[in-house]
Every structure is written in structure tokens, then in C-alpha cells.
Design an enzyme around this catalytic site. Sequence first.
Site, PDB file in Angstrom:
ATOM      1  N   LYS A 173       0.850  -1.190   0.000  1.00  0.00           N
ATOM      2  CA  LYS A 173       0.000   0.000   0.000  1.00  0.00           C
ATOM      3  C   LYS A 173       0.888   1.243   0.000  1.00  0.00           C
ATOM      4  O   LYS A 173       1.629   1.491   0.945  1.00  0.00           O
ATOM      5  CB  LYS A 173      -0.914  -0.008   1.226  1.00  0.00           C
ATOM      6  CG  LYS A 173      -1.854  -1.220   1.255  1.00  0.00           C
ATOM      7  CD  LYS A 173      -2.740  -1.244   2.466  1.00  0.00           C
ATOM      8  CE  LYS A 173      -1.968  -1.460   3.743  1.00  0.00           C
ATOM      9  NZ  LYS A 173      -2.853  -1.725   4.896  1.00  0.00           N
ATOM     10  N   THR A 204      -8.857   9.511   8.121  1.00  0.00           N
ATOM     11  CA  THR A 204      -8.550   8.240   7.450  1.00  0.00           C
ATOM     12  C   THR A 204      -8.309   7.093   8.433  1.00  0.00           C
ATOM     13  O   THR A 204      -7.734   6.073   8.065  1.00  0.00           O
ATOM     14  CB  THR A 204      -7.305   8.402   6.559  1.00  0.00           C
ATOM     15  OG1 THR A 204      -6.206   8.862   7.373  1.00  0.00           O
ATOM     16  CG2 THR A 204      -7.556   9.388   5.438  1.00  0.00           C
ATOM     17  N   GLY A 206      -8.569   3.803  10.282  1.00  0.00           N
ATOM     18  CA  GLY A 206      -9.176   2.519   9.928  1.00  0.00           C
ATOM     19  C   GLY A 206      -9.017   2.099   8.485  1.00  0.00           C
ATOM     20  O   GLY A 206      -9.562   1.068   8.075  1.00  0.00           O
ATOM     21  N   THR A 207      -8.238   2.863   7.729  1.00  0.00           N
ATOM     22  CA  THR A 207      -8.101   2.564   6.297  1.00  0.00           C
ATOM     23  C   THR A 207      -7.573   1.159   6.041  1.00  0.00           C
ATOM     24  O   THR A 207      -8.113   0.410   5.212  1.00  0.00           O
ATOM     25  CB  THR A 207      -7.156   3.585   5.636  1.00  0.00           C
ATOM     26  OG1 THR A 207      -7.625   4.904   5.900  1.00  0.00           O
ATOM     27  CG2 THR A 207      -7.092   3.370   4.142  1.00  0.00           C
ATOM     28  N   GLY A 208      -6.498   0.779   6.741  1.00  0.00           N
ATOM     29  CA  GLY A 208      -5.891  -0.528   6.505  1.00  0.00           C
ATOM     30  C   GLY A 208      -6.809  -1.673   6.879  1.00  0.00           C
ATOM     31  O   GLY A 208      -6.922  -2.669   6.145  1.00  0.00           O
ATOM     32  N   CYS A 209      -7.474  -1.562   8.026  1.00  0.00           N
ATOM     33  CA  CYS A 209      -8.415  -2.597   8.458  1.00  0.00           C
ATOM     34  C   CYS A 209      -9.548  -2.736   7.449  1.00  0.00           C
ATOM     35  O   CYS A 209      -9.963  -3.842   7.096  1.00  0.00           O
ATOM     36  CB  CYS A 209      -8.996  -2.239   9.829  1.00  0.00           C
ATOM     37  SG  CYS A 209      -7.781  -1.960  11.122  1.00  0.00           S
TER      38      CYS A 209
END
Length: 266
Positions: A173, A204, A206-209
Site C-alpha cells: 500500500k 482516514t 481505519g483505512t488498513g483494516c
Amino acid sequence: MRPLVLTVAGSDSGGGAGIQADLKTMLALGVHGMSVVTAVTAQNSLGVQGAWPLSVAAVRAQYRSVVDDIGVQAVKTGMLASAELVEAVAELIAATDAPAVVDPVGVSKHGDSLLAVSALDSMRTKLLPAATVATPNLDEVAQLTGVRVESEEQLPEAAAAVLSYGPRWVLIKGGHLPGDAVDLLTDGTEEHWLRAPRHDNRHTHGTGCTLASAIASQLAKGRTVPEAVTAAKEYVTGAIAAGFALGGGIGPVDHAWALRTGTPAV
């Protein structure tokens, strides 16, 4: 029967990341979400004030309770905190006949550590080899491999370094790089470059989860890895654009953006 997806992750008391973000994502994408809580955090828009890992016995019992009775079409992992938990979850996933999306969570959006240094070797040698797709951000790539990415041209090097630990696919990412939000998905043979416009929105959390859960949801629907990641990228891009203020710090992405706009789940 709707597709069944299991998240194995920590709880975010602020509701923006972790188990809470995972289940919201799964609901938005039309799958049935189930959970194994690995840790409890005291967390809000300003950071993580405390974290308490659960025991291996508690995590294993939750996992077996769900999988042995209900079953599962995909598994997603997030915060695992300790080497003991990483190894236990890796063992459980390896024995489950379902694709696994491993988000190797190392630090929070605010820079708080969520993985013990002693767990890094277990992540490399136990969990990553069990992954269908690993989804590290650039900080996690550096933490796991020592490769520090400062430009888009270095993404293939980062991907190769992570693939050397054994996941079938890796999604690097590149959201921390300047310019468009560009990610690289590869299995070492195919390369898929995914680009999206960068939205001027600081909220932003929580983007990865959210992205990892969206990938798992799409895999549970029977999509291929490239199809699943492409659809998940579209979903999370919309969620970032609709992110909203919460508390006094960094707010969450909006997991329900598609529902609010009448966009059908895909």
C-alpha cells in the site's frame, strides 16, 4: 446463505478501526461478519491509551467456536500484539480451508505500537507463509523487511521482500507516498498497479483494516485475488472520500458511504 467472513483482530473502542471497522465493512459489502477478539484497546481519535491482549486460549476458543459450527469462506487478521498470538493464529489459519488476508498491523494511525518487537520474527516465519494476501503499508514493510520505500519505483522491491516470506500475493500500500494513491499487487509473476485519486481528507482512521476486510469479503464471494483487491480498492477510496470528523483528532473513514449514496454493494 450469504458468504461468511471471520476477522481475527483487536477491538477499537472508538469504532474507527479494528474489529469494529471490519464488521462495518463486511455488512456494507453484503457478507456475514464474525469475530475473534485478540486484544482490547482504549482508543479514540487522538491515539491509543492502553492495550490488553487476550490469552491464546481465549483466542483459540473463539476461533474454533465459530469455524467448527458456522464455517467460513475467508479469514482476515489484524492486530495480534504478541508472538504467542501470532503463532497461534497462524496455526489456526493454516488448518482452515479458506483464503486468509493478513494485515500485519504494527503501528496505529497515530504511531502507537500494536505489535511487540518480539513478534516480528513470528510474523515473518509463521503468519505470512499462511497468507493468501498480505497487505502491509510502507511502515510495516520497513518493520518486517528493512526496505524503506520513498518512491513508487521502489514498490516492486518492497513486494519482493515481503513475498520472500511466503504469502501467495502481496499488496504493497503506497498511500504514504506523494501523488495519487498507488498500490502494487503481485504474486511475483503478475503485477497489478492500482491507482486512485488522493482525497484531501485527514480523517482516514481505519483505512488498513477496512481495505483488508473488503478484500476478504470479496474473496468470500468467490472473486479472484486481483478482482477482490480491485473491488476493495474502489470501496475504500469511497470510504476515505467520505471520512468524517470524530472527537478532537483523526476521524474514521465512512464504512457506510455506499449505503448513504445508494451505491449497491459489489
